[in-house]
Design a protein around this motif. Structure first.
Motif, PDB file in Angstrom:
ATOM      1  N   SER A  14       0.833  -1.200   0.000  1.00 39.62           N
ATOM      2  CA  SER A  14       0.000   0.000   0.000  1.00 39.62           C
ATOM      3  C   SER A  14       0.872   1.256   0.000  1.00 39.62           C
ATOM      4  N   ASP A  15       0.500   2.217  -0.847  1.00 40.01           N
ATOM      5  CA  ASP A  15       1.236   3.488  -0.853  1.00 40.01           C
ATOM      6  C   ASP A  15       0.275   4.667  -0.731  1.00 40.01           C
ATOM      7  N   LEU A  16      -0.891   4.429  -0.136  1.00 43.15           N
ATOM      8  CA  LEU A  16      -1.906   5.473  -0.021  1.00 43.15           C
ATOM      9  C   LEU A  16      -1.390   6.690   0.748  1.00 43.15           C
ATOM     10  N   ASP A  17      -0.646   6.462   1.814  1.00 47.43           N
ATOM     11  CA  ASP A  17      -0.097   7.586   2.573  1.00 47.43           C
ATOM     12  C   ASP A  17       0.837   8.421   1.704  1.00 47.43           C
ATOM     13  N   HIS A  18       1.633   7.750   0.861  1.00 54.85           N
ATOM     14  CA  HIS A  18       2.515   8.476  -0.067  1.00 54.85           C
ATOM     15  C   HIS A  18       1.686   9.342  -1.013  1.00 54.85           C
ATOM     16  N   VAL A  19       0.602   8.778  -1.535  1.00 60.16           N
ATOM     17  CA  VAL A  19      -0.253   9.482  -2.498  1.00 60.16           C
ATOM     18  C   VAL A  19      -0.868  10.727  -1.862  1.00 60.16           C
ATOM     19  N   ILE A  20      -1.393  10.568  -0.642  1.00 62.12           N
ATOM     20  CA  ILE A  20      -2.030  11.692   0.052  1.00 62.12           C
ATOM     21  C   ILE A  20      -1.010  12.775   0.381  1.00 62.12           C
ATOM     22  N   ASN A  21       0.122  12.379   0.904  1.00 72.22           N
ATOM     23  CA  ASN A  21       1.147  13.367   1.259  1.00 72.22           C
ATOM     24  C   ASN A  21       1.711  14.062   0.024  1.00 72.22           C
ATOM     25  N   ARG A  22       1.826  13.325  -1.091  1.00 72.80           N
ATOM     26  CA  ARG A  22       2.302  13.932  -2.336  1.00 72.80           C
ATOM     27  C   ARG A  22       1.307  15.007  -2.802  1.00 72.80           C
TER      28      ARG A  22
END
Length: 288
Positions: A14-22
């Motif tokens: 999962s990279d959802l946190d990366h997507v949101i922070n980006r």
């Protein structure tokens, strides 16, 4: 996809946190997570609890309306109303709901119309804006919205609009904004329509992970910002990188760039973005 799952195949963690922070680092201030069932609203609210600037919607997408029937409709309606009343600050719109005549294999037209009107009739008393889905169904959608025009007080948006100018103006006259994303800009006819929509009636969106602008789209040559150096194939995912052919909220700047270009730069880019930003605040966040 943000869990690393494509179809039924797990390609990466999962990279959802990366997507949101980006997204937040790129200048996005708020994100509305679109829900298509009340269960998806519950899932979205869990995510919203982790981030101050995430919000969501509540409603049944037209392709999901087969999940509703006479035996469960009242209970599901009650659950949706309870969710909206208990999470009034986080649920900022009713939807995504409406009509989709291009994907009737998931739900027939009569069922779609019945449960769009069912939701509309019972949820407009919540006085939240409407997040509306429309695929090859403009006249029926308009007719149902017109029927309830006096009860609808909070307005709404025709999301992912790809119709004609006459259809856009018809919805605008009824009090709705027109939502534009990459799927709204595929062919030259789309761009010709967008060019004539009043700027004070436009909202921009990404519909991520869908609806990114592709090289085959007429809009591609009108955008300036590229993320090419940030892209990797899903099978070769690396933390901090974007996945090729998977859209993200941070790409919303590209939608603004296309609109600015096809309007022949009638106003500065900053002025265009500020107008659209204020449109969005007016519709979804007028009390903030």
């Amino acid at each position: 996809m943000y869990q690393g799952i494509y179809g039924s195949s797990k390609k990466h963690e999962s990279d959802l946190d990366h997507v949101i922070n980006r997204a937040f680092k790129s200048g996005v201030e708020k994100i509305i997570i679109t829900a298509g069932t009340h269960q998806e609203t519950i899932q979205a609210l869990e995510l919203c609890s982790k981030y101050e600037n995430l919000y969501t919607t509540c409603g049944y997408h037209p392709t999901r309306c087969n999940e509703l029937n006479e035996s469960n409709e009242d209970e599901i309606l009650k659950q949706m109303i309870d969710l909206c009343e208990k999470n009034a600050e986080k649920i900022v719109a009713i939807g995504e709901f409406g009509l989709d005549y291009e994907r009737t294999q998931f739900c027939g037209i009569d069922q779609q119309k019945r449960y769009f009107e069912f939701q509309l009739k019972h949820l407009i008393s919540l006085k939240k804006p409407l997040f509306l889905h429309n695929r090859a169904s403009s006249q029926d959608l308009y007719d149902i919205l017109y029927k309830y025009r006096d009860e609808i007080k909070a307005g709404g948006v025709i999301h992912s609009f790809d119709g004609t100018l006459d259809e856009a103006l018809q919805f605008i006259q009824l009090g709705y904004f027109i939502g534009l994303n990459g799927c709204s800009m595929k062919i030259q006819n789309n761009l010709d329509v967008i060019k004539q929509i009043p700027l004070n009636k436009i909202l921009v969106e990404t519909d991520a992970p869908w609806c990114g602008i592709k090289q085959s789209h007429a809009s591609y040559s009108h955008m300036n910002t590229q993320f090419t150096s940030e892209l990797v194939k899903k099978e070769k995912w690396i933390a901090g990188k974007m996945v090729k052919d998977r859209n993200e909220p941070c790409t919303i700047i590209q939608i603004c760039e296309v609109i600015h270009s096809i309007r022949d730069k009638k106003e500065s880019f900053d002025e265009l973005c500020e107008t659209i930003y204020l449109n969005t605040k007016h519709l979804f966040f007028s009390d903030q």
